[in-house]
Scaffold this motif. Structure first.
Motif, PDB file in Angstrom:
ATOM      1  N   GLN A  56     -32.949   8.290 156.029  1.00  0.00           N
ATOM      2  CA  GLN A  56     -31.614   8.739 156.427  1.00  0.00           C
ATOM      3  C   GLN A  56     -30.627   7.592 156.263  1.00  0.00           C
ATOM      4  N   ALA A  57     -30.021   7.513 155.080  1.00  0.00           N
ATOM      5  CA  ALA A  57     -29.016   6.490 154.805  1.00  0.00           C
ATOM      6  C   ALA A  57     -27.648   6.966 155.262  1.00  0.00           C
ATOM      7  N   VAL A  58     -26.777   6.012 155.590  1.00  0.00           N
ATOM      8  CA  VAL A  58     -25.418   6.321 156.026  1.00  0.00           C
ATOM      9  C   VAL A  58     -24.457   5.324 155.393  1.00  0.00           C
ATOM     10  N   ILE A  59     -23.208   5.749 155.268  1.00  0.00           N
ATOM     11  CA  ILE A  59     -22.146   4.884 154.766  1.00  0.00           C
ATOM     12  C   ILE A  59     -21.524   4.157 155.953  1.00  0.00           C
ATOM     13  N   VAL A  60     -21.523   2.822 155.900  1.00  0.00           N
ATOM     14  CA  VAL A  60     -20.981   2.020 157.001  1.00  0.00           C
ATOM     15  C   VAL A  60     -19.780   1.233 156.475  1.00  0.00           C
ATOM     16  N   PRO A  61     -18.561   1.673 156.790  1.00  0.00           N
ATOM     17  CA  PRO A  61     -17.369   0.987 156.280  1.00  0.00           C
ATOM     18  C   PRO A  61     -17.010  -0.242 157.108  1.00  0.00           C
ATOM     19  N   GLU A  62     -16.237  -1.097 156.489  1.00  0.00           N
ATOM     20  CA  GLU A  62     -15.631  -2.259 157.167  1.00  0.00           C
ATOM     21  C   GLU A  62     -16.657  -3.095 157.930  1.00  0.00           C
ATOM     22  N   VAL A  63     -17.715  -3.473 157.233  1.00  0.00           N
ATOM     23  CA  VAL A  63     -18.715  -4.363 157.826  1.00  0.00           C
ATOM     24  C   VAL A  63     -18.115  -5.765 157.928  1.00  0.00           C
ATOM     25  N   ARG A  96     -12.949  -1.135 150.053  1.00  0.00           N
ATOM     26  CA  ARG A  96     -11.703  -0.414 150.305  1.00  0.00           C
ATOM     27  C   ARG A  96     -10.722  -1.365 150.983  1.00  0.00           C
ATOM     28  N   ARG A  97      -9.598  -1.642 150.269  1.00  0.00           N
ATOM     29  CA  ARG A  97      -8.575  -2.553 150.769  1.00  0.00           C
ATOM     30  C   ARG A  97      -9.188  -3.882 151.230  1.00  0.00           C
ATOM     31  N   GLY A  98     -10.112  -4.371 150.425  1.00  0.00           N
ATOM     32  CA  GLY A  98     -10.705  -5.676 150.676  1.00  0.00           C
ATOM     33  C   GLY A  98     -11.810  -5.696 151.707  1.00  0.00           C
ATOM     34  N   ARG A  99     -12.146  -4.549 152.298  1.00  0.00           N
ATOM     35  CA  ARG A  99     -13.180  -4.505 153.342  1.00  0.00           C
ATOM     36  C   ARG A  99     -14.489  -4.003 152.739  1.00  0.00           C
ATOM     37  N   LEU A 100     -15.595  -4.659 153.094  1.00  0.00           N
ATOM     38  CA  LEU A 100     -16.906  -4.314 152.579  1.00  0.00           C
ATOM     39  C   LEU A 100     -17.413  -2.993 153.166  1.00  0.00           C
ATOM     40  N   THR A 101     -17.978  -2.161 152.314  1.00  0.00           N
ATOM     41  CA  THR A 101     -18.668  -0.951 152.743  1.00  0.00           C
ATOM     42  C   THR A 101     -20.117  -1.049 152.288  1.00  0.00           C
ATOM     43  N   PHE A 102     -21.055  -0.803 153.197  1.00  0.00           N
ATOM     44  CA  PHE A 102     -22.466  -0.882 152.869  1.00  0.00           C
ATOM     45  C   PHE A 102     -23.144   0.474 153.071  1.00  0.00           C
ATOM     46  N   ARG A 117     -28.156 -22.472 142.981  1.00  0.00           N
ATOM     47  CA  ARG A 117     -27.738 -21.565 141.910  1.00  0.00           C
ATOM     48  C   ARG A 117     -27.246 -20.229 142.462  1.00  0.00           C
ATOM     49  N   ILE A 118     -27.806 -19.798 143.596  1.00  0.00           N
ATOM     50  CA  ILE A 118     -27.408 -18.538 144.227  1.00  0.00           C
ATOM     51  C   ILE A 118     -27.096 -18.838 145.689  1.00  0.00           C
ATOM     52  N   GLY A 119     -25.842 -18.941 146.022  1.00  0.00           N
ATOM     53  CA  GLY A 119     -25.444 -19.276 147.381  1.00  0.00           C
ATOM     54  C   GLY A 119     -24.782 -18.115 148.094  1.00  0.00           C
ATOM     55  N   ALA A 120     -24.685 -18.216 149.426  1.00  0.00           N
ATOM     56  CA  ALA A 120     -24.117 -17.131 150.228  1.00  0.00           C
ATOM     57  C   ALA A 120     -22.658 -16.878 149.864  1.00  0.00           C
ATOM     58  N   ASP A 121     -21.889 -17.945 149.676  1.00  0.00           N
ATOM     59  CA  ASP A 121     -20.470 -17.757 149.363  1.00  0.00           C
ATOM     60  C   ASP A 121     -20.294 -17.087 148.008  1.00  0.00           C
ATOM     61  N   ALA A 122     -21.114 -17.499 147.032  1.00  0.00           N
ATOM     62  CA  ALA A 122     -21.021 -16.886 145.702  1.00  0.00           C
ATOM     63  C   ALA A 122     -21.389 -15.407 145.760  1.00  0.00           C
ATOM     64  N   LEU A 123     -22.428 -15.058 146.522  1.00  0.00           N
ATOM     65  CA  LEU A 123     -22.818 -13.659 146.642  1.00  0.00           C
ATOM     66  C   LEU A 123     -21.739 -12.846 147.349  1.00  0.00           C
ATOM     67  N   MET A 124     -21.112 -13.418 148.367  1.00  0.00           N
ATOM     68  CA  MET A 124     -20.028 -12.713 149.068  1.00  0.00           C
ATOM     69  C   MET A 124     -18.862 -12.446 148.122  1.00  0.00           C
ATOM     70  N   GLU A 125     -18.546 -13.429 147.273  1.00  0.00           N
ATOM     71  CA  GLU A 125     -17.458 -13.246 146.323  1.00  0.00           C
ATOM     72  C   GLU A 125     -17.790 -12.141 145.323  1.00  0.00           C
TER      73      GLU A 125
END
Length: 380
Positions: free
Chosen positions: A357-364, A343-349, A326-334
């Motif tokens: 101390q949290a940080v913004i990590v672009p293009e994971v 941003r432009r299709g790239r994941l930011t976490f 019911r909850i798969g990796a591909d579905a979660l990625m989508e």
């Protein structure tokens, strides 16, 4: 740090945004002062109260009485409880009811409820007649410490959480801690995830204090108001520096990229409350940070241990009705591909370089995220 003695006087936190500045008033019994505060800010205005069925049974009449005592005429709009109301149908219904009530641009919308009502009513206020003022009266812990502050409003799309909305700051926030007494333990614990978030992302000392005092907060002891006020100050400080989330404010989304995807995967249902999704998402973010070598595994374990001690879910397997089918990796990625930080299709976490101390990590790298999720779905 120790919990302060219970203070009977309201605490006021200012959100200093120039012409859009407003106060957050926090305290037990402050709902009774709502009418006087609104009348002082907008003399002669009428008020339309948006609430849900559950909150209406407990607090609608008291809210109306406070406003009427101050000479403010009111109308009421009651929506269904839960995320189902944060929809195209929900926003259409609220807007049409506001128009039928002849709410004008110099009147007010009052959001009496949790995060769903606040987001829905605030969005309706933002777009009605191209913008009317609104007041937040949050009735859940999550709303009092997070969603009522900062001006984010909106609804869900079938494709993701909060994808349609607007920035629209409230005129005032009145957070009466007495209303939290009517919450179920599950609802309150879900809100506590957002309290813990402020410690994890920006204040290790506050997190350590929560580790000691969380039981008193859950029980309604002296620590509760202090935790709420500290959380509001933390969010207000970030909002004042980055009102429209062009940078630092994204840190407030710690745990939300994973959490929002999980909410969508469970159909925005009571299988997983928002705060529960954030709790699991924070643990995943901490564990992914450890996997990337950004923090020690012991720090990730500390986050997980505290949230579990507070009675929150911390694993994907804790979700009601969980199964990998019911909850798969591909579905979660989508679903994560629809995250507002993409941003432009790239994941930011939002990840951690230290506890507090949290940080913004672009293009994971998506493949690495998918492999991580696959292991977690398998129970690793």
């Amino acid at each position: 740090m120790t919990a302060p003695l219970k203070n009977t006087d309201p605490v006021t936190v200012e959100v200093a945004l120039g012409e859009r500045a407003y106060d957050i008033v926090i305290g037990r019994g402050v709902l009774a002062s709502l009418g006087a505060r609104v009348a002082a800010l907008r003399p002669g205005a009428r008020a339309a109260i948006v609430t849900d069925e559950y909150v209406a049974t407990h607090w609608l009449r008291k809210t109306e009485a406070s406003l009427l005592d101050a000479g403010i005429a009111t109308s009421r709009i009651v929506v269904d409880e839960g995320e189902v109301s944060k929809s195209w149908e929900g926003i259409e219904y609220v807007c049409e009811q506001l128009i039928a009530a002849k709410v004008e641009r110099n009147d007010l919308v009052i959001a009496l409820g949790g995060g769903v009502v606040g987001d829905l009513a605030g969005f309706a206020a933002a777009i009605l007649r191209r913008g009317v003022d609104f007041v937040q009266v949050p009735t859940s812990l999550l709303a009092q410490v997070d969603s009522s502050v900062g001006g984010k409003t909106g609804i869900n799309s079938p494709q993701g959480k909060n994808l349609v909305g607007a920035f629209h700051q409230p005129l005032l926030v009145v957070a009466d801690t007495a209303v939290l007494d009517t919450l179920s333990q599950r609802q309150f614990r879900a809100g506590y995830a957002e309290v813990a978030k402020y410690g994890v992302l920006g204040d290790e000392a506050f997190f350590a204090w929560l580790e000691v005092n969380h039981a008193d907060i859950l029980a309604g002891g002296a620590a509760r108001e202090h935790a709420i006020a500290t959380s509001c100050r933390a969010k207000a400080a970030i909002v004042m520096r980055d009102e429209r989330e062009n940078g630092e404010r994204a840190l407030l989304n710690l745990g939300h990229t994973f959490g929002h995807a999980l909410e969508a995967a469970t159909g925005f249902s009571d299988r997983l409350y928002h705060g529960e999704g954030v709790a699991i998402g924070m643990v995943l973010a901490a564990e992914f940070s450890a996997e990337l070598g950004m923090i020690a595994e012991a720090d990730a374990a500390r986050v997980k241990r505290h949230l579990a001690a507070a009675g929150l879910p911390t694993r994907l397997q804790d979700i009601a009705g969980f199964s990998q089918e019911r909850i798969g990796a591909d579905a979660l990625m989508e679903l994560m591909a629809q995250d507002k930080k993409v941003r432009r299709g790239r994941l930011t976490f939002i990840l951690l370089k230290a506890l507090g101390q949290a940080v913004i990590v672009p293009e994971v790298e998506p493949l690495r995220v998918r492999e991580f999720l696959a292991r977690k779905l398998a129970g690793a």
